[in-house]
Design an enzyme around this catalytic site. Structure first.
Site, mmCIF file in Angstrom:
data_model
loop_
_atom_site.group_PDB
_atom_site.id
_atom_site.type_symbol
_atom_site.label_atom_id
_atom_site.label_comp_id
_atom_site.label_asym_id
_atom_site.label_seq_id
_atom_site.Cartn_x
_atom_site.Cartn_y
_atom_site.Cartn_z
ATOM 1 N N HIS A 102 0.949 -1.152 -0.002
ATOM 2 C CA HIS A 102 0.010 -0.079 0.094
ATOM 3 C C HIS A 102 0.830 1.164 -0.127
ATOM 4 O O HIS A 102 1.919 1.235 0.404
ATOM 5 C CB HIS A 102 -1.016 0.057 1.302
ATOM 6 N N HIS A 104 0.776 5.132 1.131
ATOM 7 C CA HIS A 104 -0.149 6.293 1.732
ATOM 8 C C HIS A 104 -0.104 7.544 1.316
ATOM 9 O O HIS A 104 1.063 8.151 0.605
ATOM 10 C CB HIS A 104 0.835 6.370 3.170
HETATM 11 P P1 5GP Z 1 1.925 0.472 7.413
HETATM 12 O O1 5GP Z 1 1.704 -1.156 7.039
HETATM 13 O O2 5GP Z 1 2.342 1.128 5.993
HETATM 14 O O3 5GP Z 1 2.680 0.894 8.469
HETATM 15 O O4 5GP Z 1 0.508 1.061 7.788
HETATM 16 C C1 5GP Z 1 -0.691 0.428 7.673
HETATM 17 C C2 5GP Z 1 -1.868 1.549 7.709
HETATM 18 O O5 5GP Z 1 -2.911 0.666 7.784
HETATM 19 C C3 5GP Z 1 -1.824 2.539 8.701
HETATM 20 O O6 5GP Z 1 -1.668 3.723 8.636
HETATM 21 C C4 5GP Z 1 -3.240 1.955 9.512
HETATM 22 O O7 5GP Z 1 -3.956 3.310 10.116
HETATM 23 C C5 5GP Z 1 -4.052 1.282 8.404
HETATM 24 N N1 5GP Z 1 -4.964 0.354 8.898
HETATM 25 C C6 5GP Z 1 -4.919 -0.686 9.800
HETATM 26 N N2 5GP Z 1 -5.775 -1.473 9.864
HETATM 27 C C7 5GP Z 1 -6.804 -0.885 8.931
HETATM 28 C C8 5GP Z 1 -8.159 -1.289 8.678
HETATM 29 O O8 5GP Z 1 -8.724 -2.110 9.151
HETATM 30 N N3 5GP Z 1 -8.828 -0.171 7.815
HETATM 31 C C9 5GP Z 1 -8.192 0.797 7.234
HETATM 32 N N4 5GP Z 1 -9.049 1.482 6.269
HETATM 33 N N5 5GP Z 1 -6.934 1.032 7.393
HETATM 34 C C10 5GP Z 1 -6.283 0.239 8.405
#
Ligand code: 5GP
Length: 141
Positions: A102, A104
């Site tokens: 993903h 951001h």
């Molecule tokens: P990363 O893996 O890049 O550190 O971040 C994962 C992102 O996914 C975080 O910004 C977190 O807030 C978001 N996130 C985690 N669980 C969920 C979810 O169930 N739904 C959504 N829409 N975002 C999520």
């Protein structure tokens, strides 16, 4: 380093858990981050399973890049932002928490720092209102 089918974004793609959807095409899906580090923080993912940038197929990555640019332009317009931060993390040591690739996209304003990643969920009505603004900006492109 393998792809796990039960990660939270795979469940969102399969419609098993809800999300505030912003955009979808044949290869990508965009939705609101539920723990935003800034108003309008959203995420772009490929539909094809990929753990992160290290294993994603290049065509899928290119599709994600196209959608990321579309969303970056839309959030800038939707929030009258001064800039946009795009972030992408790989593996736990790289800051990755959810193991489906993903990007951001976070609207930014002069002098306003990113909020800390507290793990606090945003109110659903605020996510819904911000999602509506972004969808409207996408349609205006
Ligand atoms: P990363 O893996 O890049 O550190 O971040 C994962 C992102 O996914 C975080 O910004 C977190 O807030 C978001 N996130 C985690 N669980 C969920 C979810 O169930 N739904 C959504 N829409 N975002 C999520």
């Amino acid at each position: 380093m393998t792809y796990e089918n039960d990660n939270i974004f795979a469940k969102i793609l399969r419609g098993e858990i809800p999300s505030h959807k912003l955009y979808e095409d044949a290869d990508t899906f965009a939705f609101m981050d539920i723990m935003p580090r800034g108003d309008g923080h959203c995420l772009v993912i490929p539909k094809k399973p990929a753990r992160n940038i290290l294993d994603v197929e290049v065509d899928s990555l290119a599709a994600v890049a196209r959608t990321t640019q579309k969303l970056a332009r839309a959030v800038l317009r939707a929030f009258s932002a001064d800039g946009v931060t795009v972030q992408q993390f790989n593996e736990p040591a790289g800051g990755q928490v959810v193991f489906h690739l993903h990007f951001h996209i976070i609207p930014r304003f002069e002098g306003v720092p990113l909020r800390p990643h507290t793990g606090d969920m945003e109110k659903p009505e605020i996510l819904a209102a911000n999602a509506e603004k972004i969808r409207a900006a996408l349609e205006a492109v």
